[in-house]
Design a protein around this motif. Structure first.
Motif, PDB file in Angstrom:
ATOM      1  N   ASN A   1      -4.854  -5.144  -1.993  1.00 40.47           N
ATOM      2  CA  ASN A   1      -3.792  -4.934  -1.081  1.00 40.47           C
ATOM      3  C   ASN A   1      -4.599  -4.517   0.113  1.00 40.47           C
ATOM      4  OD1 ASN A   1      -1.644  -5.968  -2.665  1.00 40.47           O
ATOM      5  ND2 ASN A   1      -1.422  -3.959  -3.449  1.00 40.47           N
ATOM      6  N   ILE A   2      -5.318  -3.369  -0.142  1.00 39.80           N
ATOM      7  CA  ILE A   2      -6.332  -3.090   1.041  1.00 39.80           C
ATOM      8  C   ILE A   2      -7.050  -3.975   1.689  1.00 39.80           C
ATOM      9  CG2 ILE A   2      -7.916  -1.211   1.918  1.00 39.80           C
ATOM     10  CD1 ILE A   2      -6.615   0.821  -0.056  1.00 39.80           C
ATOM     11  N   ARG A   3      -7.757  -4.876   0.986  1.00 38.60           N
ATOM     12  CA  ARG A   3      -8.660  -6.004   1.263  1.00 38.60           C
ATOM     13  C   ARG A   3      -7.543  -7.090   2.063  1.00 38.60           C
ATOM     14  NH1 ARG A   3     -12.232  -8.967  -2.681  1.00 38.60           N
ATOM     15  NH2 ARG A   3     -10.396  -8.314  -3.819  1.00 38.60           N
TER      16      ARG A   3
ATOM     17  N   ILE B   1       0.735  -1.084  -0.181  1.00 37.30           N
ATOM     18  CA  ILE B   1      -0.113  -0.032   0.091  1.00 37.30           C
ATOM     19  C   ILE B   1       0.680   1.130  -0.066  1.00 37.30           C
ATOM     20  CG2 ILE B   1      -1.762   1.480   1.502  1.00 37.30           C
ATOM     21  CD1 ILE B   1      -2.831  -1.472   2.152  1.00 37.30           C
TER      22      ILE B   1
ATOM     23  N   ALA C   1      -3.633   4.390  -3.356  1.00 38.18           N
ATOM     24  CA  ALA C   1      -4.079   3.284  -2.077  1.00 38.18           C
ATOM     25  C   ALA C   1      -3.613   3.763  -0.886  1.00 38.18           C
ATOM     26  CB  ALA C   1      -3.670   2.197  -2.278  1.00 38.18           C
ATOM     27  N   LYS C   2      -2.614   4.336  -0.566  1.00 35.51           N
ATOM     28  CA  LYS C   2      -2.173   4.993   0.619  1.00 35.51           C
ATOM     29  C   LYS C   2      -3.034   6.069   1.086  1.00 35.51           C
ATOM     30  CE  LYS C   2       1.320   6.309   3.635  1.00 35.51           C
ATOM     31  NZ  LYS C   2       0.432   6.374   4.712  1.00 35.51           N
TER      32      LYS C   2
ATOM     33  N   ARG D   1      -8.817   6.086   7.526  1.00 31.76           N
ATOM     34  CA  ARG D   1      -8.490   6.073   8.996  1.00 31.76           C
ATOM     35  C   ARG D   1      -8.599   7.088   9.523  1.00 31.76           C
ATOM     36  NH1 ARG D   1      -7.873   0.492   9.257  1.00 31.76           N
ATOM     37  NH2 ARG D   1      -5.888  -0.417   8.385  1.00 31.76           N
TER      38      ARG D   1
ATOM     39  N   ASN E   1      -9.828  -2.646  -3.581  1.00 27.64           N
ATOM     40  CA  ASN E   1      -8.247  -2.801  -3.808  1.00 27.64           C
ATOM     41  C   ASN E   1      -7.801  -4.017  -3.212  1.00 27.64           C
ATOM     42  OD1 ASN E   1      -5.526  -2.245  -2.896  1.00 27.64           O
ATOM     43  ND2 ASN E   1      -5.466  -0.588  -4.096  1.00 27.64           N
TER      44      ASN E   1
ATOM     45  N   LEU F   1     -12.918   0.557  -0.652  1.00 23.88           N
ATOM     46  CA  LEU F   1     -11.538   0.481  -0.456  1.00 23.88           C
ATOM     47  C   LEU F   1     -11.175  -1.308  -0.574  1.00 23.88           C
ATOM     48  CD1 LEU F   1     -10.676   2.744   2.611  1.00 23.88           C
ATOM     49  CD2 LEU F   1      -9.773   2.820   0.336  1.00 23.88           C
ATOM     50  N   SER F   2     -12.088  -1.955  -0.121  1.00 21.37           N
ATOM     51  CA  SER F   2     -11.938  -3.268  -0.051  1.00 21.37           C
ATOM     52  C   SER F   2     -11.828  -3.963  -1.596  1.00 21.37           C
ATOM     53  CB  SER F   2     -13.206  -4.084   0.585  1.00 21.37           C
ATOM     54  OG  SER F   2     -13.161  -3.743   1.817  1.00 21.37           O
TER      55      SER F   2
ATOM     56  N   LEU G   1      -6.462   5.013   1.825  1.00 17.54           N
ATOM     57  CA  LEU G   1      -6.422   4.139   3.154  1.00 17.54           C
ATOM     58  C   LEU G   1      -6.335   5.428   4.300  1.00 17.54           C
ATOM     59  CD1 LEU G   1      -6.672   1.818   4.933  1.00 17.54           C
ATOM     60  CD2 LEU G   1      -4.127   1.451   4.769  1.00 17.54           C
TER      61      LEU G   1
END
Length: 115
Positions: A80-82, A30, A36-37, A44, A78, A75-76, A40
């Motif tokens: 990597n995030i999932r 991520i 993606a960062k 958060r 993605n 987000l899920s 996320l």
């Protein structure tokens, strides 16, 4: 038996768990993806704000909760995030289970069943 030694053993086992390894791995992927960062981090931040409000007694409106759920779903998508969310959920279950084991072991002190 030294309780602190056992606690340190538990901490080491958690650090070396597959769940923590998976979180670390997903976070590296991520971090390498600026979009993606950013998504996320934004999620958060909103999540933290909502939790702080809830802890102070300010319950969010249903539409705010629905917005967060939809953002979580987006987000899920993605992978990597999932992967991160799944590993965090598994680690959370382990921590809840450990807390329950500890609490149950002391239940007899407060009138509960003996462990």
């Amino acid at each position: 038996m030294n309780i602190y030694d056992k606690a340190n053993d538990l901490a080491k086992a958690l650090r070396e768990s597959s769940e923590v390894e998976e979180i670390t791995s997903a976070m590296k992927l991520i971090e390498a993806d600026p979009d993606a960062k950013a998504m996320l981090d934004n999620f958060r931040d909103q999540q933290m704000e909502l939790q702080q409000r809830m802890m102070s007694g300010d319950m969010p409106a249903p539409d705010e909760m629905e917005k967060m759920e939809k953002l979580f779903e987006v987000l899920s998508l993605n992978l990597n995030i999932r992967r991160l969310f799944d590993a965090e959920r598994r680690l959370s279950v382990i921590i809840e289970d450990v807390n329950k084991i500890i609490a149950d072991s002391l239940g007899h002190l407060y009138g509960g069943a003996e462990a």
